[in-house]
Design an enzyme around this catalytic site. Structure first.
Site, mmCIF file in Angstrom:
data_model
loop_
_atom_site.group_PDB
_atom_site.id
_atom_site.type_symbol
_atom_site.label_atom_id
_atom_site.label_comp_id
_atom_site.label_asym_id
_atom_site.label_seq_id
_atom_site.Cartn_x
_atom_site.Cartn_y
_atom_site.Cartn_z
ATOM 1 N N ASP A 19 0.838 -1.206 0.000
ATOM 2 C CA ASP A 19 0.000 0.000 0.000
ATOM 3 C C ASP A 19 0.871 1.254 0.000
ATOM 4 O O ASP A 19 2.092 1.179 0.140
ATOM 5 C CB ASP A 19 -0.972 -0.009 1.195
ATOM 6 N N ASN A 47 -7.393 -2.455 14.587
ATOM 7 C CA ASN A 47 -8.820 -2.601 14.238
ATOM 8 C C ASN A 47 -9.058 -3.798 13.314
ATOM 9 O O ASN A 47 -10.129 -3.935 12.739
ATOM 10 C CB ASN A 47 -9.341 -1.320 13.573
ATOM 11 N N HIS A 57 -7.445 -4.403 10.502
ATOM 12 C CA HIS A 57 -7.214 -4.172 9.068
ATOM 13 C C HIS A 57 -6.027 -4.983 8.567
ATOM 14 O O HIS A 57 -5.154 -5.412 9.327
ATOM 15 C CB HIS A 57 -7.105 -2.678 8.735
ATOM 16 N N GLU A 75 -9.639 -1.488 5.492
ATOM 17 C CA GLU A 75 -10.247 -1.191 6.786
ATOM 18 C C GLU A 75 -11.502 -2.046 6.981
ATOM 19 O O GLU A 75 -12.017 -2.629 6.017
ATOM 20 C CB GLU A 75 -10.618 0.300 6.832
HETATM 21 P P1 PGA Z 1 2.410 -1.906 12.551
HETATM 22 O O1 PGA Z 1 1.160 -1.876 11.577
HETATM 23 O O2 PGA Z 1 3.291 -3.018 12.117
HETATM 24 O O3 PGA Z 1 3.032 -0.547 12.320
HETATM 25 O O4 PGA Z 1 1.876 -2.068 13.916
HETATM 26 C C1 PGA Z 1 0.505 -3.003 11.177
HETATM 27 C C2 PGA Z 1 -0.707 -2.555 10.433
HETATM 28 O O5 PGA Z 1 -1.295 -1.529 10.814
HETATM 29 O O6 PGA Z 1 -1.084 -3.213 9.469
#
Ligand code: PGA
Length: 241
Positions: free
Chosen positions: A65, A134, A136, A141
């Site tokens: 992304d 959350n 995702h 999302e």
């Molecule tokens: P993080 O993010 O590794 O920075 O905790 C994971 C995500 O939000 O997919």
């Protein structure tokens, strides 16, 4: 699903080993997540590479992304992250690095094009993913369709709050939109490596791995994939036992 629950100090080495056993030796196509958790894995790969223990310079790198609305070369962009933490340290030439990008005022064609780009390189051998607090997966999302493809999305307030730590703590500096591979796109990878660390991920991880499969918890789609390895630290795993 293979699961390794490890102490914090073993997280990076366990993740590196799990990745390397699943990567084909010749021109591996590596799907990369660009959050805080996988950075520990990339640092470990960089260490091994600098010691001459591994050579991933022939790899193709495909990012999950990218934010929309940041200038080219913005230090917060995932393109910069991939250069600094993955391609640079591993000696992978820019021509073999693919990060989704929106052009001009209409980013939608860039998103659709990225699907073709993934197909052109022959798909992803191992996809590294994290999980949002959350639930995702990449920037899919809650509410994202399980059959979604690469597209432009709005980021949730929770994701923008979680990611403010990368923007000097300023939520208003976190872009509101992004391009993300879809859930169906991600699930086309031959093998998936899910990395989860810390208490803030515990509820989401349990919901994703134990709960019903559905759009409310996008990472639950991984239950439908036949080759997933989970590396979790004890805090992230705490709601599973
Ligand atoms: P993080 O993010 O590794 O920075 O905790 C994971 C995500 O939000 O997919």
């Amino acid at each position: 699903m293979k699961v390794r629950v490890v102490d914090d100090e073993m997280f990076a080495t366990t993740a590196a080993t799990a990745l390397l056993v699943n990567l084909p030796p010749d021109r591996p196509r590596l799907g990369v997540a660009t959050g805080g958790t996988p950075m520990r894995l990339y640092d470990e790969l960089a260490r091994r590479s600098s010691r001459g223990e591994i050579d991933l310079s022939g790899a193709v790198v495909i990012a999950l992304d990218e934010y929309l609305g940041l200038a080219d070369g913005d230090p917060h962009s995932y393109a910069t992250y991939v250069d600094e933490h993955i391609a640079g340290p591993l000696g992978i030439p820019a021509a073999n690095v693919h990060v989704p990008q929106g052009y001009g005022d209409d980013p939608a064609p860039g998103a659709a094009e990225f699907e073709d780009r993934i197909a052109e390189v022959g798909g992803v051998d191992v996809q590294i993913v994290g999980i949002g607090s959350n639930g995702h997966l990449a920037f899919n999302e809650p509410g994202s369709a399980l059959d979604s493809l690469t597209r432009v999305v709005e980021l949730s307030e929770q994701t923008r709050n979680d990611n403010a730590r990368f923007f000097g703590g300023r939520v208003d500096a976190v872009p509101r939109r992004a391009i993300t591979q879809g859930l169906a796109t991600i699930c086309r990878a031959r093998s998936i490596l899910l990395l989860a660390a810390g208490q803030t991920k515990a509820a989401a991880l349990a919901a994703a791995l134990r709960g019903p499969v559905g759009s409310d918890v996008p990472a639950s789609v991984l239950q439908r994939h036949g080759d997933v390895t989970v590396i979790a630290d004890r805090a992230a795993w705490s709601r599973m036992s």
